[in-house]
Design a protein around this motif. Structure first.
Motif, mmCIF file in Angstrom:
data_model
loop_
_atom_site.group_PDB
_atom_site.id
_atom_site.type_symbol
_atom_site.label_atom_id
_atom_site.label_comp_id
_atom_site.label_asym_id
_atom_site.label_seq_id
_atom_site.Cartn_x
_atom_site.Cartn_y
_atom_site.Cartn_z
ATOM 1 N N TRP A 286 9.738 -2.166 35.605
ATOM 2 C CA TRP A 286 10.501 -2.623 34.447
ATOM 3 C C TRP A 286 11.961 -2.881 34.826
ATOM 4 N N LYS A 287 12.542 -1.964 35.556
ATOM 5 C CA LYS A 287 13.931 -2.144 35.998
ATOM 6 C C LYS A 287 14.056 -3.389 36.878
ATOM 7 N N GLN A 288 13.053 -3.623 37.703
ATOM 8 C CA GLN A 288 13.108 -4.763 38.607
ATOM 9 C C GLN A 288 12.974 -6.091 37.868
ATOM 10 N N VAL A 289 12.058 -6.176 36.885
ATOM 11 C CA VAL A 289 11.910 -7.446 36.174
ATOM 12 C C VAL A 289 13.154 -7.734 35.331
ATOM 13 N N CYS A 290 13.745 -6.704 34.759
ATOM 14 C CA CYS A 290 14.977 -6.898 33.990
ATOM 15 C C CYS A 290 16.109 -7.391 34.888
ATOM 16 N N SER A 291 16.225 -6.777 36.059
ATOM 17 C CA SER A 291 17.270 -7.175 37.002
ATOM 18 C C SER A 291 17.038 -8.593 37.513
ATOM 19 N N ALA A 292 15.777 -8.939 37.770
ATOM 20 C CA ALA A 292 15.465 -10.270 38.288
ATOM 21 C C ALA A 292 15.871 -11.361 37.307
ATOM 22 N N LEU A 293 15.669 -11.133 36.018
ATOM 23 C CA LEU A 293 16.064 -12.127 35.025
ATOM 24 C C LEU A 293 17.582 -12.238 34.928
ATOM 25 N N LEU A 294 18.257 -11.101 34.988
ATOM 26 C CA LEU A 294 19.716 -11.113 34.902
ATOM 27 C C LEU A 294 20.358 -11.819 36.092
ATOM 28 N N GLU A 295 19.744 -11.656 37.246
ATOM 29 C CA GLU A 295 20.332 -12.185 38.475
ATOM 30 C C GLU A 295 19.894 -13.605 38.805
ATOM 31 N N SER A 296 18.933 -14.133 38.056
ATOM 32 C CA SER A 296 18.420 -15.464 38.351
ATOM 33 C C SER A 296 19.422 -16.542 37.970
ATOM 34 N N ASP A 297 19.531 -17.575 38.800
ATOM 35 C CA ASP A 297 20.392 -18.709 38.497
ATOM 36 C C ASP A 297 19.780 -19.605 37.411
ATOM 37 N N SER A 298 18.442 -19.585 37.313
ATOM 38 C CA SER A 298 17.741 -20.384 36.300
ATOM 39 C C SER A 298 16.683 -19.510 35.644
ATOM 40 N N PRO A 299 17.092 -18.558 34.825
ATOM 41 C CA PRO A 299 16.122 -17.620 34.242
ATOM 42 C C PRO A 299 15.161 -18.315 33.287
ATOM 43 N N LEU A 300 13.930 -17.817 33.273
ATOM 44 C CA LEU A 300 12.914 -18.351 32.374
ATOM 45 C C LEU A 300 12.955 -17.670 31.011
ATOM 46 N N GLY A 301 13.721 -16.579 30.907
ATOM 47 C CA GLY A 301 13.782 -15.849 29.654
ATOM 48 C C GLY A 301 14.875 -14.817 29.664
ATOM 49 N N ARG A 302 14.924 -14.058 28.587
ATOM 50 C CA ARG A 302 15.951 -13.024 28.415
ATOM 51 C C ARG A 302 15.310 -11.775 27.823
ATOM 52 N N ILE A 303 15.691 -10.606 28.339
ATOM 53 C CA ILE A 303 15.204 -9.338 27.812
ATOM 54 C C ILE A 303 16.353 -8.571 27.180
ATOM 55 N N GLU A 304 16.132 -8.068 25.992
ATOM 56 C CA GLU A 304 17.077 -7.159 25.355
ATOM 57 C C GLU A 304 16.315 -5.972 24.804
ATOM 58 N N SER A 305 16.980 -4.847 24.666
ATOM 59 C CA SER A 305 16.320 -3.630 24.211
ATOM 60 C C SER A 305 17.223 -2.860 23.261
ATOM 61 N N LYS A 306 16.599 -2.013 22.474
ATOM 62 C CA LYS A 306 17.355 -1.149 21.578
ATOM 63 C C LYS A 306 16.697 0.211 21.494
#
Length: 306
Positions: A286-306
């Protein structure tokens, strides 16, 4: 997006497993898929979208099974394979029948386990999650604590199940009332969810191009289950995705209007990582997929949590 998720295992899939259901009018047909190796396998019960069946959603079901889950797919009464007539007396309460199907599956886990060769004794019945797409998202949400109100705003029966520890809601309808299109208000009296009691942890997945004809609001309607529910929740917004989210019902399915293997792969990996985290198996992915999206130059999506 190769966020450290291990290589897939071969899977076995058995269908139909028939659960007697005399009060239902038709016995419940179920498909069970599981990896051929591994022990203490968590359970994921998946509710299909309107008209589909246990034969659909291979891109998700096969992936989850290949990565360590026992995936159970009931065929609900609205499935095109059952050809239920529009004037069938069961039609108005299909939404309740769907929840009952999911509960019946949980009640019969031992029977389902022993129906799959080599699976007996390998299932962890203390780690159970539910998931669903579209109408199936509402069905899964009911087991997480969401309620269906009367069109006038009253009522709302608690159909939650304490055996369910987490859920994944994919392209799930939002609030009813004034948010519904005239067509939806006329034809879908059950489409008045209340998420105020949906406290069970869940991941909500929505496409930012999912412009549903059921609402006057637009794609943000599909995020209500995240914003309006209490407790631990996460939201994956998939960029460019329509209602089929890139093809999760199946790449060749008629419902797939926005075929995208890349979006499907994103959903596969994020949902798997979330489920493993929510069920207390591992939070590294989970930590890795969240980091991968944040660090991507062309992300396919966005994750947010509460």
């Amino acid at each position: 997006m190769n966020a450290g998720i291990e290589s897939p295992a071969p899977i076995v899939s058995v269908k139909p497993i028939v659960l007697p259901a005399p009060e239902r009018g038709d016995d419940l047909r179920v498909r069970v898929s599981a990896p051929v190796t591994g022990h203490a396998l968590p359970v994921l019960v998946f509710s299909h979208g309107f008209g589909s069946s246990s034969d659909g959603y291979g891109p998700l079901a096969d992936f989850w099974a290949a990565h360590g889950f026992v995936v159970i797919q009931p065929t609900h009464l609205d499935s095109r394979t059952l050809r239920l007539a529009p004037d069938d007396p069961r039609t108005p309460l299909i939404w309740r029948s769907r929840v009952a199907d999911m509960t019946r599956v949980l009640d019969r886990l031992e029977q389902l386990e022993t129906s799959v060769p080599g699976l007996a004794g390998r299932v962890d019945r203390d780690r159970i999650a539910v998931a669903g797409h579209s109408f199936g998202g509402q069905t899964a949400g009911n087991l997480l604590g969401a309620r269906v109100r009367d069109p006038d705003g009253g009522g709302g029966v608690d159909l939650s199940d304490p055996r369910v520890a987490a859920g994944v809601l994919l392209a799930t309808a939002g609030h009813g009332g004034a948010d519904l299109s005239p067509f939806a208000a006329e034809h879908f009296p059950f489409m008045h969810p209340n998420f105020a009691a949906m406290a069970t942890p869940a991941l909500v997945v929505a496409g930012d191009h999912d412009d549903s004809p059921l609402t006057v609001r637009g794609p943000d309607w599909l995020t209500d289950a995240y914003h309006a529910s209490p407790g631990s929740k996460s939201l994956l917004t998939v960029f460019g995705a329509e209602h089929s989210l890139g093809g999760i019902p199946g790449y060749e399915a008629a419902e797939t209007t926005d075929e995208s293997p890349e979006r499907v792969e994103l959903i596969q990996r994020v949902t798997l990582a979330y489920l493993r985290r929510a069920l207390g198996i591992d939070d590294v992915d989970w930590k890795q997929v969240c980091s991968a999206l944040l660090e991507s130059d062309s992300p396919l999506g966005r994750i947010e949590s509460k």
